[in-house]
Enzyme design. Structure first.
Site, mmCIF file in Angstrom:
data_model
loop_
_atom_site.group_PDB
_atom_site.id
_atom_site.type_symbol
_atom_site.label_atom_id
_atom_site.label_comp_id
_atom_site.label_asym_id
_atom_site.label_seq_id
_atom_site.Cartn_x
_atom_site.Cartn_y
_atom_site.Cartn_z
ATOM 1 N N THR A 1 -8.513 -3.172 0.172
ATOM 2 C CA THR A 1 -9.304 -3.211 -1.070
ATOM 3 C C THR A 1 -8.681 -4.254 -1.997
ATOM 4 O O THR A 1 -8.941 -5.441 -1.855
ATOM 5 C CB THR A 1 -9.385 -1.824 -1.737
ATOM 6 O OG1 THR A 1 -8.067 -1.277 -1.867
ATOM 7 C CG2 THR A 1 -10.248 -0.880 -0.911
ATOM 8 N N LYS B 1 -3.221 0.276 4.442
ATOM 9 C CA LYS B 1 -3.679 -0.366 3.214
ATOM 10 C C LYS B 1 -3.184 0.461 2.047
ATOM 11 O O LYS B 1 -2.985 1.677 2.135
ATOM 12 C CB LYS B 1 -5.195 -0.504 3.169
ATOM 13 C CG LYS B 1 -6.000 0.789 3.092
ATOM 14 C CD LYS B 1 -6.162 1.428 1.728
ATOM 15 C CE LYS B 1 -6.679 0.423 0.705
ATOM 16 N NZ LYS B 1 -6.743 1.113 -0.662
ATOM 17 N N THR C 1 -1.407 7.015 -2.240
ATOM 18 C CA THR C 1 -2.815 6.638 -2.161
ATOM 19 C C THR C 1 -2.940 5.477 -1.208
ATOM 20 O O THR C 1 -2.639 4.354 -1.553
ATOM 21 C CB THR C 1 -3.350 6.261 -3.530
ATOM 22 O OG1 THR C 1 -3.156 7.360 -4.371
ATOM 23 C CG2 THR C 1 -4.805 5.917 -3.467
ATOM 24 N N GLU D 1 -0.544 -3.391 -7.139
ATOM 25 C CA GLU D 1 -1.440 -4.256 -7.906
ATOM 26 C C GLU D 1 -0.677 -4.983 -9.019
ATOM 27 O O GLU D 1 -0.088 -4.363 -9.898
ATOM 28 C CB GLU D 1 -2.577 -3.427 -8.496
ATOM 29 C CG GLU D 1 -3.536 -2.957 -7.417
ATOM 30 C CD GLU D 1 -4.540 -1.942 -7.903
ATOM 31 O OE1 GLU D 1 -5.576 -1.786 -7.234
ATOM 32 O OE2 GLU D 1 -4.295 -1.299 -8.928
ATOM 33 N N ASN E 1 -7.149 -3.383 -12.907
ATOM 34 C CA ASN E 1 -7.781 -2.065 -12.996
ATOM 35 C C ASN E 1 -8.771 -1.960 -14.143
ATOM 36 O O ASN E 1 -9.640 -1.084 -14.122
ATOM 37 C CB ASN E 1 -6.702 -0.996 -13.101
ATOM 38 C CG ASN E 1 -6.072 -0.718 -11.755
ATOM 39 O OD1 ASN E 1 -6.644 -0.041 -10.917
ATOM 40 N ND2 ASN E 1 -4.894 -1.285 -11.523
ATOM 41 N N THR F 1 -16.120 -4.055 -11.597
ATOM 42 C CA THR F 1 -16.959 -5.192 -11.961
ATOM 43 C C THR F 1 -16.509 -6.476 -11.296
ATOM 44 O O THR F 1 -17.166 -7.489 -11.427
ATOM 45 C CB THR F 1 -16.925 -5.400 -13.495
ATOM 46 O OG1 THR F 1 -15.564 -5.562 -13.921
ATOM 47 C CG2 THR F 1 -17.530 -4.219 -14.198
#
Length: 402
Positions: A153, A179, A190, A275, A397, A402
């Site tokens: 992702t 992942k 997660t 991230e 995040n 979007t």
């Protein structure tokens, strides 16, 4: 090491495994649907998120492994979590299972299903069906890299490893693909993780092995303190190496060491790919009274937003480390602990010590940031991994949908 790392190894390195990843149109770009397949039914085990909100594919995979104790295939999509999607989401997960089972001519319960991505949106099943058809038509021993890409992702890198270990004069392979980048927190990070081996291992032994390895690796990483709805690690053991093994085997510990290395490598790769991350933080707690208490402290420090922010800013702030250890819930005497940052003693006897702060700050520009806490209580040790907290984490995040 009692094993060797396979250069360029992927999830299909063990004998009898094939895979493929394709672009089905679930995401705007990049592969988004993958299938992993064993040419014979494989004994299987799984560990799952502790979040009480669990996605439809996770519940279906858990049900399938409990029922048959085996899997022969896994179908995975990214870009859509199929979580909190009600009866339609359940039907879609079962439809994915059925389509793969029909295409491979195997029972439905031998197909696991996994999804990752945005929560609360229905799967575009026209895209999913097209992707499954394409992936099934091109399953290959060389399909590991494409499968690995299909499960990502917000990840920046693919996470793959394969190792080989000699057992009873035969070569046994263990491989993994994972992942994970955001919403990573201990007690089932997660993530999605898939491990394959051509060893023969009974379900009960495999489940115990996976749970133990997970406690030491996947449950010892954190990125942001969030635990999602779709997290699972699934292992498949198809026995095609000709080696059957369990705890009574004289070389069991060699196999466990190799298996744990695969899990640890993937866990660290997820933490490093957090991230927006720029640094991998490794917290080692030594000489604890028990593994459980040492792990509580390690995870508390690695999960502290203040510690993570200090690491991003190359601030040798021992106060944040000590405070995070203190609220971990573990019992220890703060007047007797030693704290090291980048190998330099920074806290001892209940207070900070003089050290060359400029030199430590300069070293904190490195990618790996080691923190060690010596409790002087016993012989237990635990290690946890995480990453720094950066401006980019908020940017990523803030616009995730979007």
């Amino acid at each position: 090491m009692d094993f060797k790392i396979v250069d360029g190894g992927t999830i299909t390195t063990p004998k009898g495994f094939k895979a493929q990843g394709v672009y089905a149109g679930i995401k705007r770009k990049r592969n988004d649907l993958g299938i992993l397949y064993s040419t014979n039914p494989a004994n299987a085990a799984g560990v799952y998120t502790l979040n009480v909100v669990q996605a439809a594919p996770l519940k279906l995979t858990k049900e399938s492994i409990l029922k048959s104790k085996q899997l022969q295939a896994l179908v995975v999509n990214s870009g859509n979590a199929n979580a909190c999607t009600g009866v339609e989401g359940d039907k879609n997960a079962r439809k994915m299972q059925e389509l793969v089972a029909t295409g491979l001519d195997i029972p439905n319960e031998l197909v696991g299903v996994a999804s990752t991505g945005v929560i609360g949106q229905q799967l575009p099943m026209d895209c999913v069906e097209k992707g499954i058809e394409m992936a099934l038509a091109d399953l290959s021993e060389n399909g590991g890299p494409a499968f690995s890409e299909s499960i990502l992702t917000t990840d920046l890198i693919e996470k793959n490893i394969a190792v080989q270990v000699e057992i009873a004069g035969n070569t046994v392979s263990i491989a993994g693909s994972a992942k994970g980048s955001g919403m990573i927190h201990p007690n089932m990070a997660t993530m999605l993780g898939f491990i394959t081996t051509d060893a023969g291992i009974e379900h009960e032994v495999l489940q115990k092995l996976l749970a133990t390895a997970t406690d030491q690796t996947f449950n010892m990483i954190t990125v942001d303190g969030d635990t999602s709805t779709n997290d699972m690690v699934v292992v498949m053991a198809n026995g095609q190496s000709g080696v059957n093994i369990d705890e009574s085997h004289p070389e069991w510990n060699k196999f466990v060491s190799a298996f744990t290395h695969v899990s640890e490598y993937l866990a660290k790769a997820i933490a490093r790919d957090g991230e927006g991350a720029t640094k991998l933080i490794e917290v080692t707690v030594t000489n604890g009274a028990s593994f459980e208490e040492a792990a509580m402290i390690a995870k508390s420090v690695i999960g502290s937003s203040l510690v993570k922010s200090a690491i991003f800013g190359a601030d040798a702030n021992w106060g944040r480390i000590v405070a995070a250890a203190g609220y971990s819930g573990a019992q220890f005497n703060p007047d007797k602990i030693d704290v090291y940052l980048m190998g330099t003693l920074i806290f001892q006897n209940g207070m900070g010590v003089d050290f060359d702060e400029e030199a430590v700050q300069a070293r904190m520009q490195e990618e790996l940031i080691p923190i060690e806490i010596n409790l002087h209580q016993g012989e237990a040790q635990a290690r946890a991994w995480g990453c720094d907290l950066t401006y980019d984490y908020v940017r990523i995040n803030a616009s995730y949908r979007t």
